[in-house]
Structure formats: C-alpha cells, structure tokens
Design a protein around this motif. Structure first.
Motif, short mmCIF file in Angstrom:
data_model
loop_
_atom_site.label_atom_id
_atom_site.label_comp_id
_atom_site.label_asym_id
_atom_site.label_seq_id
_atom_site.Cartn_x
_atom_site.Cartn_y
_atom_site.Cartn_z
N PHE A 97 45.19 23.70 35.14
CA PHE A 97 45.32 25.15 35.29
C PHE A 97 43.95 25.79 35.46
N GLU A 98 43.96 27.05 35.83
CA GLU A 98 42.74 27.83 35.96
C GLU A 98 43.07 29.29 35.72
N LEU A 99 42.15 30.01 35.09
CA LEU A 99 42.29 31.46 34.96
C LEU A 99 41.92 32.12 36.28
N LEU A 100 42.69 33.12 36.68
CA LEU A 100 42.40 33.87 37.90
C LEU A 100 41.90 35.27 37.57
N THR A 101 40.98 35.75 38.38
CA THR A 101 40.56 37.15 38.33
C THR A 101 40.56 37.66 39.77
N ALA A 102 40.34 38.96 39.93
CA ALA A 102 40.29 39.53 41.28
C ALA A 102 39.13 38.95 42.08
#
Length: 284
Positions: A97-102
């Motif tokens: 998994f990975e955290l997403l940001t704009a």
C-alpha cells in the motif's frame, strides 16, 4: 445499520432474560447511563464515534463495563493505515500500500503497486469512498473521491483470489466465510442492498487453509489489542495465500450479519452469541 443491530441485540438479550434497554447516544447524553445505574453497555454502534474509541473512553470514565475492544484497539482499527503499519511491523502479511496526497506521483504509485489497485479513505467503514482503479487516468479522480471522506487516503495492491472474513469471539476465530459479490468488489451496495451477494460457509478452503486463516485472524486481532469479539477481513491471492485486509471491532449484529452467520455454523444461536458477547464486557 447501528439502529438495526441495536434492535436485534435488544430483542435477543430480552429473549434471554436480560433486563436490557435501548439507549441511543444521538438522542440522550451518555452520562445518563451512569445516573440511571446501568450495569454494562452492549455497544452496537458502527463507524465514527461508535467504534473509534470515543464511546469506549467515555464509558471507562464512568466505570461502566462495555462490550468489544478497548479505546486503543477501537481507535487503531478504525484507521486502516495505522492498522496496516502495526500488522506490518509484527511481520503479518498485508497487501502492499501507499498513502496518497494531492501531490503524489500517481504514475509512480501505479507502477509500484500495479493495476488494478484500490483507493480508499483510511478512516471510513462500509466501503464508503472506495474505488477500483483499472487505468492510470482513473487514479486521481479516485483519490479525489476518497479525499472527500478523509484526509488520509490509501492506495492498495489488488489481491484477486477472493475475499474472506473470520469472526472473533472470546479470543477464538469462528468458521471462515467467503464473500462473493456479484458486483466488481464488495462495495457499500453489495454489503447492504443487493440480494445477489453470496456468503459461502463452509468457505471452500481446505481444512489446513482455513485453520491458517483463523490463526492469522487471532494474531491480527491480538496485535491490535482486540478484546471480546470482532471480525477480521482477508484477501487471498491466486496461490491461496491469505493477506490481512482490515479489522472491524463493532461488526453488524442483525440476523443476516456475518458474525451471527459464522456463529450459527459453529452451533451458537443469535441469542447465545449476544449473551456471550455481553459476558465479555469489561472496563479498560
């Protein structure tokens, strides 16, 4: 769904001879539980403010025993990202998994995790705001949808060999259920509104595979600090390897919910299940 679960639990408790009463925190102040002398609380609340440690902490301050996990496990399990971090640190198998940001490099995320992948809010239940992303062009819109529900958004590797769930009761895992949605994945509609979602019990795994999944459920539940009862969801890959997906510390409790379904298969009636959960009530 909280109201449906609460009504079913109330009927079952009364049918079992328990002097039980409905109490909706949306309509009454929690301190009335203490003022009116309740001996314990059966928590049948779902989602934020019900299973995220908030109500649990308030009950502890009033020294009222309650069902399910404590403050730490409830808060942690509500946050899918931090649950994954704890499971990964404990060496338990989880989808990548990975955290997403704009500002995320969406192309790099898709390259690393592969397509398709899932995008979901970290702190929502019931598959709210989740998308299955099949092309790079769909990734940013999926992030924007999830971000409407939570400031933390996860991109998660697709594991395509099936979805399973193991109910926990008193530290032991009940028989595993396989979930087979008619939709592309087990979304909000498939969970609550469609009649063509299939729940298979026996789940179709070999005895050894089911035992491995139950053991993994116990480990995942214990590492997070789970108590009393709950439900651990899994994905399985094409080779049959299970991956921990998420932990639900206050699952649905209607006659059609997954924990009662697993209990029935284990020879535990709905009334017996509810009483057993209540008997596991604790403070802290």
């Amino acid at each position: 769904m909280s109201l449906k679960s609460g009504a079913a639990v109330l009927r079952a408790l009364r049918a079992s001879g328990v002097d039980a009463h409905a109490f909706d925190p949306a309509e009454r102040d929690l301190h009335q539980l203490k003022e009116e002398g309740y001996a314990s609380a059966f928590i049948a609340l779902h989602g934020r403010f019900g299973e995220d440690g908030t109500v649990q902490g308030a009950l502890e301050l009033m020294d009222i025993p309650y069902t399910g996990s404590g403050v730490l496990a409830s808060a942690l399990a509500m946050d899918k990202w931090r649950t994954k971090l704890v499971w990964r640190a404990a060496g338990l198998p989880i989808p990548d998994f990975e955290l997403l940001t704009a500002e995320s490099d969406f192309a790099a995320v898709a390259q690393r995790l592969g397509l398709p992948l899932f995008v979901k809010p970290a702190n929502e239940g019931s598959s709210v705001g989740i998308s299955k992303v099949k092309t790079l062009a769909e990734l940013r819109p999926a992030y924007e949808l999830a971000a409407q529900h939570d400031s933390l958004v996860l991109a998660e590797q697709f594991i395509g060999g099936g979805e399973y769930t193991a109910a926990m009761l008193g530290g032991k895992a009940l028989p595993v259920i396989r979930i087979v949605p008619a939709t592309e994945f087990y979304d909000y509609e498939a969970k609550y509104f469609r009649d063509d979602t299939k729940y298979l019990i026996p789940c179709g795994l070999s005895a050894a595979q089911e035992e491995e999944m139950q053991k993994l459920a116990q480990q995942g539940f214990a590492v997070v600090g789970g108590q009393g009862w709950g439900r651990v969801d899994f994905l399985v890959d094409e080779a049959g390897k299970p991956y921990l997906l998420e932990l639900n510390t206050s699952p649905g409790m209607t006659d059609h919910s997954l924990v009662p379904m697993a209990a029935r298969h284990a020879g535990i009636s709905f009334e017996q299940l509810v009483v057993q959960v209540l008997e596991l009530a604790h403070v802290g």
